[in-house]
Structure formats: structure tokens, C-alpha cells
Design a protein around this motif. Structure first.
Motif, short mmCIF file in Angstrom:
data_model
loop_
_atom_site.label_atom_id
_atom_site.label_comp_id
_atom_site.label_asym_id
_atom_site.label_seq_id
_atom_site.Cartn_x
_atom_site.Cartn_y
_atom_site.Cartn_z
N LEU A 23 -6.47 -0.60 9.15
CA LEU A 23 -6.53 -1.45 8.48
C LEU A 23 -7.66 -1.47 7.62
N ASP A 24 -8.70 -0.73 7.90
CA ASP A 24 -10.00 -0.75 7.19
C ASP A 24 -9.50 -0.11 5.66
N TYR B 166 0.90 -1.07 -0.11
CA TYR B 166 0.05 0.02 -0.10
C TYR B 166 0.70 1.25 -0.03
N LYS B 167 1.87 1.15 0.81
CA LYS B 167 2.87 2.50 1.07
C LYS B 167 3.42 2.51 -0.41
N ALA C 22 -9.34 -1.02 -0.01
CA ALA C 22 -8.29 -0.95 -1.24
C ALA C 22 -8.51 -2.32 -1.69
N SER C 23 -9.07 -3.34 -1.20
CA SER C 23 -8.73 -4.90 -1.37
C SER C 23 -7.24 -5.72 -1.41
N TYR C 24 -6.37 -4.78 -0.45
CA TYR C 24 -5.10 -5.09 -0.39
C TYR C 24 -5.41 -6.65 1.04
N ILE C 25 -6.29 -6.64 1.70
CA ILE C 25 -6.61 -7.73 2.67
C ILE C 25 -7.97 -7.99 2.47
#
Length: 101
Positions: free
Chosen positions: A69-70, A58-59, A75-78
Motif C-alpha cells: 500500500l506504500d 494502479y494495475k 504514487a499518489s493513488y491514496i
């Protein structure tokens, strides 16, 4: 006379085999169940490391750390902000991910 030449298992032999299988199940099932917490804890450790990797991704993509974390989830990373054992994940201001029971 015809039945005397047939080969096969007798009822007693089948009962003995079932008894042995039952004993093996009685011994192994409790051991597997008792290790369930350890398995879930290790799964949580692995999930924390994976989410930490997603924070770095993400960074790289957004040139900043996620606010929460939301933000990673949106952003569909987790997919989830909780571990397999039910612990809640949290992220510090410096981007460090940890699990809290």
C-alpha cells in the motif's frame, strides 16, 4: 401603563423554552455519541472499497499489482494506509485489500 401594551416573552416562558431545549439535547447527544463506532466502521468499509479501486487503477497504469500500500501512497493513488477508525489496511499478494484492527 406604557409597559402593559408591549408584547413579548416573560422570563418564565424563556426558562421553559430553555428547559425543553436542554432536555432534547440530553436525549439526543448520547445517541449520536453511541453511534460513532458504527459510523467509523462504515467509513472504513467504504475506504477499503475505494483503495481496492485504486489497486485496480494502479494495475492498469503499471501493468502489475502494487507491492504494498506504500507503493500506492507514494504514487499518489491514496493518501493514507489507515481507516478513519484507526484500522490498518493491508494488501494480499493477489491484490485484495482488507482492514486489520
Amino acid at each position: 401603563r406604557f409597559l402593559m401594551n408591549e408584547k413579548g416573552f416573560t422570563l418564565i416562558e424563556m426558562l421553559i423554552v430553555l428547559l425543553v431545549i436542554s432536555i432534547l439535547l440530553i436525549i439526543t447527544v448520547p445517541n449520536v455519541v453511541s453511534q460513532q463506532k458504527s459510523i467509523n466502521d462504515k467509513g472504513c468499509e467504504a475506504y477499503v472499497k475505494m483503495v481496492q479501486g485504486q489497486v485496480y487503477a494502479y494495475k492498469l497504469d503499471h501493468k502489475s499489482l502494487p507491492n504494498s500500500l506504500d507503493a500506492l501512497k507514494d504514487a499518489s493513488y491514496i493518501e493514507s494506509t489507515t481507516c478513519p477508525n484507526g484500522d490498518t489496511l493491508q494488501i494480499s499478494s493477489d491484490g485484495k485489500v482488507s482492514a486489520k484492527p
